[in-house]
Design a protein around this motif. Structure first.
Motif, PDB file in Angstrom:
ATOM      1  N   UNK A 158       0.787  -1.292   0.332  1.00  0.00           N
ATOM      2  CA  UNK A 158      -0.049   0.055   0.035  1.00  0.00           C
ATOM      3  C   UNK A 158       1.292   0.927   0.248  1.00  0.00           C
ATOM      4  N   UNK A 159       2.127   1.005   1.173  1.00  0.00           N
ATOM      5  CA  UNK A 159       2.576   2.722   0.991  1.00  0.00           C
ATOM      6  C   UNK A 159       2.986   2.559  -0.223  1.00  0.00           C
ATOM      7  N   UNK A 160       3.882   1.672  -1.662  1.00  0.00           N
ATOM      8  CA  UNK A 160       4.678   1.286  -2.231  1.00  0.00           C
ATOM      9  C   UNK A 160       3.757   2.044  -3.286  1.00  0.00           C
ATOM     10  N   UNK A 161       2.452   1.551  -3.040  1.00  0.00           N
ATOM     11  CA  UNK A 161       1.929   2.049  -4.628  1.00  0.00           C
ATOM     12  C   UNK A 161       1.155   3.516  -4.219  1.00  0.00           C
ATOM     13  N   UNK A 162       0.887   4.476  -2.416  1.00  0.00           N
ATOM     14  CA  UNK A 162       1.384   5.687  -2.843  1.00  0.00           C
ATOM     15  C   UNK A 162       2.507   6.951  -2.779  1.00  0.00           C
ATOM     16  N   UNK A 163       3.860   6.653  -3.074  1.00  0.00           N
ATOM     17  CA  UNK A 163       4.691   6.166  -3.276  1.00  0.00           C
ATOM     18  C   UNK A 163       4.569   6.669  -4.717  1.00  0.00           C
ATOM     19  N   UNK A 164       4.533   5.659  -4.895  1.00  0.00           N
ATOM     20  CA  UNK A 164       4.615   5.558  -6.308  1.00  0.00           C
ATOM     21  C   UNK A 164       3.192   6.822  -7.078  1.00  0.00           C
ATOM     22  N   UNK A 165       2.426   7.456  -6.533  1.00  0.00           N
ATOM     23  CA  UNK A 165       1.782   8.342  -6.760  1.00  0.00           C
ATOM     24  C   UNK A 165       2.452   9.998  -6.704  1.00  0.00           C
ATOM     25  N   UNK A 166       3.544   9.774  -5.879  1.00  0.00           N
ATOM     26  CA  UNK A 166       3.747  11.133  -5.824  1.00  0.00           C
ATOM     27  C   UNK A 166       3.850  11.368  -4.293  1.00  0.00           C
ATOM     28  N   UNK A 167       2.788  11.072  -3.206  1.00  0.00           N
ATOM     29  CA  UNK A 167       2.667  11.048  -1.764  1.00  0.00           C
ATOM     30  C   UNK A 167       3.670  11.410  -1.141  1.00  0.00           C
ATOM     31  N   UNK A 168       3.932  12.156  -0.447  1.00  0.00           N
ATOM     32  CA  UNK A 168       4.583  12.196   0.815  1.00  0.00           C
ATOM     33  C   UNK A 168       4.903  11.145   2.102  1.00  0.00           C
ATOM     34  N   UNK A 169       5.781  11.018   2.584  1.00  0.00           N
ATOM     35  CA  UNK A 169       5.128  10.147   3.928  1.00  0.00           C
ATOM     36  C   UNK A 169       4.264  10.924   4.757  1.00  0.00           C
ATOM     37  N   UNK A 170       3.616  12.342   4.875  1.00  0.00           N
ATOM     38  CA  UNK A 170       2.798  12.168   5.681  1.00  0.00           C
ATOM     39  C   UNK A 170       1.684  12.561   5.331  1.00  0.00           C
ATOM     40  N   UNK A 171       1.511  12.586   3.805  1.00  0.00           N
ATOM     41  CA  UNK A 171       0.353  12.725   3.013  1.00  0.00           C
ATOM     42  C   UNK A 171      -0.329  11.364   3.141  1.00  0.00           C
ATOM     43  N   UNK A 172       0.541  10.151   2.928  1.00  0.00           N
ATOM     44  CA  UNK A 172       0.349   8.802   3.370  1.00  0.00           C
ATOM     45  C   UNK A 172       0.158   8.152   4.353  1.00  0.00           C
ATOM     46  N   UNK A 173       0.744   8.589   5.287  1.00  0.00           N
ATOM     47  CA  UNK A 173       0.322   9.133   6.715  1.00  0.00           C
ATOM     48  C   UNK A 173      -1.305   9.191   7.549  1.00  0.00           C
ATOM     49  N   UNK A 174      -1.835  10.669   6.316  1.00  0.00           N
ATOM     50  CA  UNK A 174      -2.973  10.402   6.508  1.00  0.00           C
ATOM     51  C   UNK A 174      -3.850   9.440   5.655  1.00  0.00           C
ATOM     52  N   UNK A 175      -3.822   9.152   4.645  1.00  0.00           N
ATOM     53  CA  UNK A 175      -4.806   8.099   4.246  1.00  0.00           C
ATOM     54  C   UNK A 175      -4.957   7.249   4.422  1.00  0.00           C
ATOM     55  N   UNK A 176      -3.422   6.399   5.046  1.00  0.00           N
ATOM     56  CA  UNK A 176      -3.460   4.975   5.859  1.00  0.00           C
ATOM     57  C   UNK A 176      -3.817   5.720   7.137  1.00  0.00           C
ATOM     58  N   UNK A 177      -4.121   6.747   7.020  1.00  0.00           N
ATOM     59  CA  UNK A 177      -4.622   6.763   8.754  1.00  0.00           C
ATOM     60  C   UNK A 177      -3.603   6.287  10.109  1.00  0.00           C
ATOM     61  N   UNK A 178      -2.418   6.624   9.961  1.00  0.00           N
ATOM     62  CA  UNK A 178      -0.644   5.996  10.856  1.00  0.00           C
ATOM     63  C   UNK A 178      -0.479   7.624  10.747  1.00  0.00           C
ATOM     64  N   UNK A 179       0.481   6.764  12.226  1.00  0.00           N
ATOM     65  CA  UNK A 179       1.616   8.170  12.276  1.00  0.00           C
ATOM     66  C   UNK A 179       2.572   8.331  11.239  1.00  0.00           C
ATOM     67  N   UNK A 180       3.258   8.954  10.852  1.00  0.00           N
ATOM     68  CA  UNK A 180       4.411   9.211  10.037  1.00  0.00           C
ATOM     69  C   UNK A 180       5.422   8.599   9.896  1.00  0.00           C
TER      70      UNK A 180
END
Length: 221
Positions: A158-180
């Motif tokens: 999931x994290x790899x897919x969101x990295x591929x979308x260009x999301x930052x760590x903070x944005x990925x954390x918000x999308x997956x509802x976990x801490x940065x």
């Protein structure tokens, strides 16, 4: 102090970026070059190179490859107008830490320099999928051909897919509802399992092996 080398064959572009960097307390412009050959010769004095691609004498791709081979501590940010997506992808494969639009806001440029100088990598979300996916189209392998991909957990994919979308760590954390901090741990684990040096190379690996595709939704769920 972050030492920056600016490489572009257009003097007006260099002047504009130089002016932008001159007012920053933690960034010092240590040199300007008009082609890749000059950049290779001067790279030892800097921490970050802002690198154009299409230049005379030696282009940014070859210059990036030489710099990364001889000065592995020096990070390269590719500056591009995206006239040649294939050039950009080749620069990433050559070891660039990421890419940035030439018309990006000044704050974005400064953030990018600070990000790569601290060991991060930059993926411009506006073009990440178009550039990388377009460049690897037709040479994808099945995901099972990569032992590293098989070792990823579901959440790491999931994290790899969101990295591929260009999301930052903070944005990925918000999308997956976990801490940065949790996301940083997942990213580090992905890099280790895929045996790649940064998130740019991880995303390239994902596209090459068909884990993500241009048509995939940003949200992996």
């Amino acid at each position: 102090m972050i030492r920056v080398l600016l490489v572009d064959d257009q003097s007006l572009v260099r002047q504009a970026f130089a002016l932008m960097l001159s007012v920053e307390d933690d960034i010092a412009l240590v040199g300007q070059c008009g082609n890749g050959e000059e950049a290779v010769a001067a790279a030892g004095q800097c921490d970050v190179v802002l690198m154009d691609i299409e230049m005379p004498v030696q282009n940014g791709i070859e210059a990036t490859r030489h710099i990364r081979a001889t000065h592995p501590h020096v990070e390269v940010i590719v500056l591009t107008t995206f006239d040649r997506d294939d050039y950009l992808f080749e620069a990433l494969e050559a070891g660039a830490a990421g890419f940035l639009l030439k018309n990006a806001e000044p704050e974005k440029l400064l953030e990018s320099i600070r990000t790569v100088s601290s060991g991060g990598a930059l993926l411009a979300p506006e073009v990440t999928r178009r550039v990388i996916a377009g460049a690897v189209e037709g040479r994808r392998a099945a995901p099972t051909t990569s032992a590293g991909l098989q070792r990823l957990t579901s959440r790491e994919r999931d994290v790899l897919a969101l990295m591929a979308a260009g999301l930052s760590n903070a944005e990925i954390a918000g999308r997956l509802v976990v801490g940065e901090a949790t996301i940083k741990t997942h990213v580090s684990s992905c890099l280790a399992k895929l045996d790649v040096r940064d998130r740019v190379q991880a995303v390239i690996h994902a596209f090459e092996h068909g884990v993500v595709a241009p048509s995939d939704p940003v949200d992996p769920h």
